[in-house]
Scaffold this active site. Structure first.
Site, PDB file in Angstrom:
ATOM      1  N   SER A   1       3.107  30.344  14.154  1.00  0.00           N
ATOM      2  CA  SER A   1       1.652  30.477  14.131  1.00  0.00           C
ATOM      3  C   SER A   1       1.000  30.020  15.438  1.00  0.00           C
ATOM      4  O   SER A   1       0.053  29.223  15.435  1.00  0.00           O
ATOM      5  CB  SER A   1       1.080  29.684  12.950  1.00  0.00           C
ATOM      6  OG  SER A   1      -0.071  30.300  12.438  1.00  0.00           O
TER       7      SER A   1
ATOM      8  N   THR B   1       1.247  31.496   6.390  1.00  0.00           N
ATOM      9  CA  THR B   1       0.373  30.367   6.083  1.00  0.00           C
ATOM     10  C   THR B   1      -0.865  30.418   6.974  1.00  0.00           C
ATOM     11  O   THR B   1      -0.922  31.154   7.950  1.00  0.00           O
ATOM     12  CB  THR B   1       1.089  29.028   6.323  1.00  0.00           C
ATOM     13  OG1 THR B   1       1.540  28.987   7.672  1.00  0.00           O
ATOM     14  CG2 THR B   1       2.261  28.861   5.369  1.00  0.00           C
TER      15      THR B   1
ATOM     16  N   SER C   1      -5.054  31.371  10.103  1.00  0.00           N
ATOM     17  CA  SER C   1      -3.907  32.080  10.691  1.00  0.00           C
ATOM     18  C   SER C   1      -3.324  33.187   9.820  1.00  0.00           C
ATOM     19  O   SER C   1      -2.414  33.896  10.265  1.00  0.00           O
ATOM     20  CB  SER C   1      -2.805  31.087  11.072  1.00  0.00           C
ATOM     21  OG  SER C   1      -3.156  30.410  12.265  1.00  0.00           O
TER      22      SER C   1
END
Length: 267
Positions: free
Chosen positions: A119, A211, A71
């Site tokens: 995400s 992240t 991601s």
């Protein structure tokens, strides 16, 4: 005067590598590795100190190894979405169709900004399909974001599985170019990206990043990358860790906590 000129040129020559760029220093930090060991993960923490032109890491070999971006690819994917006009601004809404998703936080209507921050994979798969193979390749080349492998069949998952690879060193290089306005993108896109990447802001520092969580050799692999702004400098970082003996419950937090601990050890 001639001697001074020769001396200056000699210093420049010594500090330039074969590509004409000023050499960076690489300083080993085994204490980063010891902390990762204590968290029962393995991998590398890489920090780049711009002011002192120095990289710090516990494992430079790991930091230079290509790994699937997972991601973290939402950064270039977002840039491309904004530059092509597929996404107009950070308030654009992704409507949830009611289907069950992997995480509850994805099961709702999400703004572009929120989709980035939680995400949301389905949201970004939608973006990638709209961008298409040809435009995706054109823009990735323009951004000099190399190592991505995809075609019409994999356009919406190549950053999650397959042969796409990027190293921690390359991640930092890309972030540095974004931060210092060295990408061929509009200032508007740049500002939106810096806004949606914001994680934490205090009186002494600002933390921006993203992240990522994927698989490498059938092992859970976690990314955390971004930049830390202080009152007098900026530091870029890319942390990549793999499960060793850590539990799935604590693994996501390890990416952030290990990075913050590394910064503490650098004072």
């Amino acid at each position: 005067m001639r001697k001074i000129f020769i001396l200056i040129n000699l210093v420049l020559f010594v500090n330039l590598n074969s590509h004409g760029q000023i050499k960076t220093n690489e300083v080993s930090k085994p204490e980063f590795g010891k902390f990762l060991d204590s968290l029962k993960v393995k991998g590398a923490i890489l920090i780049y100190d711009v002011k002192n032109n120095t990289y710090y890491s516990n494992d430079f070999a790991w930091a230079k190894m290509g790994i699937i971006p997972a991601s973290t690819f939402k950064i270039p994917n977002s840039i491309i979405a904004l530059e092509t006009g597929i996404i107009q601004n950070d308030s654009v809404i992704f409507k949830w169709n009611g289907e069950k998703r992997n995480f509850k936080k994805w099961e709702q209507d999400l703004t572009f900004k929120k989709a980035f921050q939680v995400s949301c994979v389905p949201c970004y798969q939608e973006i990638a399909r709209k961008v298409g193979v040809k435009r995706m390749k054109t823009y990735l080349k323009k951004l000099n974001y190399t190592g991505m492998v995809f075609d019409t069949l994999t356009i919406d998952n190549f950053w999650l599985q397959g042969k796409s690879k990027i190293s921690q060193m390359q991640q930092i290089d890309f972030l540095e170019r974004l931060y210092f306005s060295k990408l061929s993108i509009s200032k508007r896109t740049e500002n939106i990206m810096k806004n949606i990447m914001l994680i934490e802001k205090t009186k002494s520092y600002t933390l921006n990043g993203k992240t990522g969580w994927g698989m490498r050799n059938d092992v859970d692999n976690g990314w955390f990358l971004g930049y830390l702004e202080t009152n007098n400098s900026v530091y870029f970082f890319a942390t990549n860790v793999e499960m060793k003996d850590a539990t799935m419950e604590v693994f996501p937090a390890i990416r952030l906590n290990s990075t913050k601990e590394a910064f503490k050890k650098l004072n």
